[in-house]
Enzyme design. Structure first.
Site, short mmCIF file in Angstrom:
data_model
loop_
_atom_site.label_atom_id
_atom_site.label_comp_id
_atom_site.label_asym_id
_atom_site.label_seq_id
_atom_site.Cartn_x
_atom_site.Cartn_y
_atom_site.Cartn_z
N GLY A 129 0.83 -1.21 0.00
CA GLY A 129 0.00 0.00 0.00
C GLY A 129 0.86 1.25 0.00
O GLY A 129 1.07 1.87 1.05
N TYR A 130 1.37 1.60 -1.14
CA TYR A 130 2.19 2.82 -1.24
C TYR A 130 1.40 3.91 -1.98
O TYR A 130 1.09 4.94 -1.42
CB TYR A 130 3.48 2.52 -2.01
CG TYR A 130 4.61 1.92 -1.21
CD1 TYR A 130 4.40 1.38 0.05
CD2 TYR A 130 5.90 1.88 -1.73
CE1 TYR A 130 5.45 0.82 0.76
CE2 TYR A 130 6.95 1.32 -1.01
CZ TYR A 130 6.73 0.79 0.23
OH TYR A 130 7.76 0.25 0.92
N SER A 131 1.12 3.67 -3.26
CA SER A 131 0.53 4.71 -4.11
C SER A 131 -0.86 5.12 -3.66
O SER A 131 -1.60 4.33 -3.06
CB SER A 131 0.43 4.22 -5.55
OG SER A 131 1.70 3.95 -6.08
N GLU A 247 17.84 -6.06 -4.61
CA GLU A 247 17.69 -6.95 -5.75
C GLU A 247 17.65 -6.22 -7.08
O GLU A 247 16.91 -6.59 -7.98
CB GLU A 247 16.39 -7.77 -5.60
CG GLU A 247 16.38 -8.67 -4.39
CD GLU A 247 17.45 -9.77 -4.45
OE1 GLU A 247 17.66 -10.34 -5.53
OE2 GLU A 247 18.08 -10.03 -3.42
N SER A 377 8.67 4.84 -12.85
CA SER A 377 8.54 4.88 -14.31
C SER A 377 9.91 5.09 -14.95
O SER A 377 10.85 5.55 -14.30
CB SER A 377 7.61 6.01 -14.72
OG SER A 377 8.28 7.25 -14.56
N GLU A 379 10.80 7.30 -16.89
CA GLU A 379 11.17 8.71 -16.79
C GLU A 379 11.85 8.98 -15.44
O GLU A 379 12.84 9.71 -15.38
CB GLU A 379 9.94 9.60 -16.97
CG GLU A 379 9.41 9.68 -18.40
CD GLU A 379 8.59 8.47 -18.82
OE1 GLU A 379 8.22 7.67 -17.92
OE2 GLU A 379 8.32 8.29 -20.02
#
Lengths: 394, 380, 380, 394
Positions: A129-131, A247, A377, A379
């Protein structure tokens, strides 16, 4: 010791061991799906998790004290590559690769004792549960609030998005705001929440690939014991950031791309044109070769990173490009697959309309657009390389 | 050199534009997409009332006699909101095939009801081994005492799941011929399949289907008709693709202007700005190529093939790039079914696959005498 | 899996790196570039003293017996400052050809003086109609009573304008054979031409040139030697290219960090940052591919061809992109002869053209059994 | 009136007229260079300038009152396209297309009478003095100073760069700083300077293409009459900006690229591979086709812009991409040409070593890297489109 492109005899033996083990270990219904490249259900993923656990290979990167097999970097790499090449189900990373290592680094003894064993066995499934709707690339803007109720609990309110496979999860690890009005990276805590807590609800969403991978997870006055904070209270940003280093050398997914590209070649061998197999069409052949050449360069970059890790080195510049390039190559493999199957790529989940091995391609082609977005992302990856490796000004 | 719309064309475009914005936004498509039909017969009749189904047919057979450019104007608007009705399949493919290959009586029998919105049609040309070349046709027609028998399989027949009549290509004595087949006839079986863009097509099996002599469309050169109709289909896909790309660009730019991250609109990030500009460039190039293809769609075969192949290849590159980057710029939300942008990506896959993919058109383009011409100043 | 340099290799790299930085910066190349020779014979002798010219040859013939990786280490450094001496032409091409195809006596006669820095050599394999395939050879050798006669033309003979001896490929009874030719012999004429990167090559005419029997390099399979040497040349070009790309990236990043426009360092513009990152990506991929090619250069032919073709194709794409974008990011200054970056662009053209261009290697790569292999886990 | 891709009968007749005129008008030594694609010397360019002037076609975009032929947009386009297709020398734009139109718009009568006629006849050659070592893309940062000497003159000091063909020029038009300490776009004046003025010196520089196109021009206490200011004193920025709008529809250089691409096809017809002409090689053929398709799309965009201009419309969005795409396509044409000629592309100004028509390719290939840089780099073009056409935030 001269430069050498082969694995040691010991490592080659291990590779043989893994390769010989997989066909017997993979249950027939999973083997069939692996062969045709169809997606696995969560039940199937967890079934495979448990089989790997029985073999002692479910957490190759875990230290022996927590039940890992004590593998060196090369063994971990070989195991992972062989599993990718076999098309075995990809294990859920949230427990094994994310919250597990964080608990080892930041958790207290009680937390480790409580959570690590069931992650290993697969008895408890985790999600992340981050975003949030307004905190994606800019994660530090997160708004889910955890307020102290004065009785040893947090009262959690708000919404998390992209909580992949939350509908199957027993636990979620969250970044929540425990103090407001400071610099936005501060006042965030890393909190473990039982998904059965009253006030926690999950809405699975269809993805672009037509499957239910993503969820929104809602918290409405969910009561969570404060002992579930991992690491320092209000210091969750540091905990989350530590994960980014874990990792890195494995995320190129070279094995997955190699399998996908071999699949494209096989498809092109089976598709006929007036002048012969599609694989012999000069334009298609050149496209595949162009991608193969790039993938092999990436594979070498991955080997270099691996050889460095084996010597205990910090990841070199070659590691930073692995995710960036690997994600693009995997997408391109499926673009070529779509091109190869032509009209059959128009089929959307129709049973028996196209050959089995083509069935999953359109959905994967769509869904894999995610590889250049999730986990930072491309970017964002480029911003990071520009700043930290090339040293360009902000 | 004149690309202005006539008064009539402006009105047409305005009407269609009003329709898509008010009566057929993407939400309508979402409602229809999982139904068995996939579109709305009522809307089809409405299109007939508006005269849209009559656009490209000769006035002598009840059409409006408009140039194909006008079909392009309409389909471009349809592309902006993913209109689901089978205009391309029924009007452009099957309709033009019947007009070009059939007799006035046949047009009266099959086109008139379609133009009136009472029926829909489909063209069955694709087979498992056709690739992108409709002349690769293994379906066989044999003459009988009072007609023909058709045998073979057709694949990916757009609107084939619902069409009232099917125009079918088959080899008659080695040559391509076209027949109109009743889907209810004995020996016809069709399976409705959902396509990646949620529209439907049929897998068609023809097991010695009996067709009457007057169901044969007696064109002198049916292969040429089929090729022309295939090019009409390509030009239509290009026009729809231009509308699609335009809509995707607009929604992406809008997203860049509203979404905030790191305390600013993400549209302020130079990298995302330039990406949007590169999308815009592809939109403008594809639009430019499309205008030529639409004008040349009614023209002599060499100019037509050159223009259509050039534009279809440009569409393939442009629509792929624009839709993929649109998803990238939308970030996580772009990966959800909820975001419209993914629907456009899928429609783009369909448009790029049908009527010849990028390599097919590049190879065709390079095989034309216009490509090899010494002088660089041939007509466009 | 081991890519660490040995102590010896680290020392070699350090010595070469000191040389290019202190004794052979780009300014030295600028001074040499318009001379008739194009390089410095004194520096060549210096290289001999340092043992560099002996690196890849067997100890039995006076070499150091180092693996080809070490040649790569050296050429990578050379690439960073465009070192002009004919190491590739003399040591890698002609030298290895003589070693692999010749007798110990022939090695003593032609290799020993070259290793000592007293002579330079050249390999003449390219012809007007060879394209990128050295086996396309029309030059003819005929047997005479006491030797051979050579007739034909060779083109773009690297260091051919200055070499003391020329190794020439020719067809002897239909098969490729290799001969060592004295450029002063009767019937030999050579024209020195400047290449785009300001180094020189020769256009060579052989008009019934008499060569003695002991000037024939008696390899059992001279065609295989020529192909192997061509791959050595490709691997050498790749290594030089990696150094070149690296230097170009470094000078561009440096420029971005110092050049100011609009009141800030231009390196703060996100679009230029990402461009630099994309250059960096190509550098890392090419470096990775290069390591494999260098290791496999001494290996069995299939693994060698796979690795060399993969890396040469990657170099072509990477070096082209990196040098072109470097000029773009330098802006107007990048278009002047004064800016070093243009010299690197030109050297990249040479490296990409010699020993097979991108398409040649893609086609070769795709024709190897490793490409068609079913299992995706073949050895790299 | 339906949409139409043909030119009117009138315009077609004009095209025939131009096409028939060129071969007779182009002197043999120029025709030979045109045929083989070699560069023209400044003398040759001016020779052609005078021939065109005698025909009345040297300044097709000039109004009749200043000696122009009064052509409509389509005639101008046709003339320019035919000249490009014939490979005739490209006229120097500095007088005809840059300072000329600016004088018409901003100059006083005396200035117009003094300068316009000799620009038209080619008796005086002009060059441009905008860029400086520290003012490239950021032109407003320019530093060349023009100080009032109190006697009706400016004393000019400083350095201009990229003053293309300054070594041949009689006059230079400059942006100079006439007032210091304000917002950097202010206090700039547009000044005409006689190149024979004492204190003006020119240093020609080699370009990447091996020719002497660029110069540095130095001003050391050069005395310039104040009457040589064009437009408002200190208001030169407005004057310079007006130029950016001129003749946008012509800068796609479609004719030049079409000629270059036809040249690539001709080369590929003449190069042999074991399986036949290079033009029949599937990979090369596909590359050419890909570029041709894009060029034809650009050509249509150009036609759209032209048709709009003919109707007196302001340039539409399609005009904004012309330079951006046209510059890239021209570069790609020469990349393909280099690939086609293979080893012959290694030749650097060697007489008689490679076929005549290949002789100029390596130099052009190098020099054309400039097309995406000059006249506002493609990055700047994208900034402009992002802001002014897409309306993205700054």
């Amino acid at each position: 010791m001269t430069m050498d492109l082969s694995f040691s005899a010991e490592h080659l033996a291990f590779r043989r061991e893994v390769r010989e083990w997989i066909p017997g270990a993979l249950p027939p219904h999973l083997a069939q799906k692996a062969k045709t490249g169809q997606g696995f259900s969560m039940d199937e993923v967890m079934e495979w998790h448990k089989i790997l656990h029985r073999r002692g290979w479910v957490a190759p990167h875990w230290p022996t004290q927590y039940g890992g097999p004590g593998f060196d970097a090369t063994r971990r790499f070989i195991l992972s590559e062989e599993l990718e090449l076999a098309g075995a189900p990809t294990l859920s990373p949230f427990g094994l690769s994310m919250v597990g290592p964080l608990l080892m680094q930041f958790g207290n003894e009680a937390q480790k004792a409580r959570f690590l064993p069931t992650i290993l066995t697969g008895e408890e499934v985790w999600c992340q549960g981050y975003s949030e709707p307004n905190a994606g690339s800019d994660l530090a803007s997160l708004m889910v609030r955890a307020e102290d109720d004065g009785a040893g609990n947090f009262i959690v309110n708000g919404q998390k998005t992209w909580t992949t496979y939350a509908q199957y999860a027993d636990w979620i690890f969250c970044l929540v705001r425990t103090r407001i009005g400071e610099k936005k990276q501060q006042g965030i805590s890393f909190l473990l929440i039982d998904m059965k807590t009253p006030g926690v609800s999950v809405r699975p969403n269809l993805t672009i690939g037509g499957t239910h991978a993503f969820c929104d997870t809602f918290f409405e006055n969910a009561v969570v014991p404060q002992e579930n904070v991992v690491g320092p209270l209000h210091g969750g940003w540091t905990v989350a950031k530590a994960l980014l280093g874990h990792e890195r050398t494995l995320i190129a997914a070279v094995g997955t791309s190699r399998r996908a590209l071999a699949g494209v070649k096989a498809l092109c061998r089976s598709v006929h044109t007036p002048s012969g197999a599609l694989l012999d069409d000069p334009l298609m052949r050149a496209k595949i070769a162009r991608l193969d050449v790039r993938l092999q360069a990436l594979q070498m970059a991955n080997y270099r990173a691996l050889a460095g890790a084996e010597l205990g080195r910090a990841p070199g510049p070659e590691s930073s490009i692995l995710k960036l390039v690997g994600s693009e190559i995997l997408q391109q493999c499926f673009e070529l697959a779509m091109e190869a199957i032509g009209h059959n790529g128009l089929s959307w989940f129709n049973e028996g309309v196209v050959p089995d091995e083509q069935q999953g391609i359109p959905s994967s082609f769509c869904y894999l657009r995610a590889t250049t977005i999730y986990g930072g992302s491309n970017e964002i990856q480029k911003n990071i390389i520009a700043k930290w490796i090339l040293g360009l000004p902000a | 050199m004149h690309f202005e719309l006539s008064e009539e064309q402006r009105m047409l475009r305005q009407t269609v534009s009003n329709f898509v914005r008010k009566d057929s936004p993407v939400e309508r498509f979402r409602k229809l997409r999982d139904g068995e039909l996939g579109y709305d017969r009522g809307v089809w009749r409405k299109m007939a009332e508006l005269g849209w189904l009559a656009l490209p047919f000769a006035e002598s057979i009840g059409g409006l006699g408009f140039p194909f450019v006008d079909v392009g104007l309409l389909l471009e608007q349809f592309g902006t909101t993913l209109v689901a009705e089978p205009y391309l399949a029924s009007v452009v493919l099957a309709g033009k095939a019947i007009e070009l290959a059939g007799t006035p009586e046949q047009a009266e029998r099959w086109l008139a009801p379609m133009i009136a919105g009472e029926t829909t049609l489909a063209l069955a040309y694709q087979e498992a081994e056709s690739g992108h070349a409709p002349e690769r046709c293994d379906c066989v027609a044999t003459r009988t005492a009072d007609g023909f028998r058709l045998h073979g399989q057709k694949r990916w027949v757009l609107n084939g799941h619902a069409a009232d009549w099917l125009v079918v290509s088959a080899r008659l004595g080695g040559e391509i011929a076209l027949f109109v087949v009743d889907p209810a006839a004995s020996g016809v079986s069709r399976r409705s399949v959902q396509m990646i863009d949620f529209r439907r097509a049929a897998m068609l099996d023809l097991d010695n289907v009996v067709v009457a002599a007057d169901q044969h469309l007696p064109a002198e050169d049916a292969a040429a008709v089929l090729e022309h109709v295939y090019d009409y289909g390509a030009a239509a896909a290009i026009a729809e693709g231009v509308g699609l790309m335009d809509a995707v660009l607009r929604m992406t730019v809008e997203y860049l202007k509203t979404r905030e991250q790191f305390g600013q609109k993400i549209g302020a990030f130079q990298v995302l700005q330039h990406r949007a500009v590169e999308m815009f460039v592809e939109c403008e190039l594809t639009r430019s190529a499309s205008i030529r293809a639409l004008i040349r769609a009614d023209d002599d075969p060499l100019l037509r093939r050159t223009a259509v192949s050039a534009a279809k290849a440009q569409l393939a590159r442009g629509a792929r790039w624009v839709t993929q980057q649109a998803i990238q710029l939308h970030g996580g939300i772009g990966i959800t079914d909820e975001a419209d942008v993914g629907l456009y990506l899928k429609r783009a896959v369909v448009l790029n696959t049908l009527f010849g993919d990028e390599d097919y058109h590049l190879v065709r383009f390079a095989s034309l005498p216009t490509f090899a011409a010494e002088r660089p100043d041939q007509p466009v």
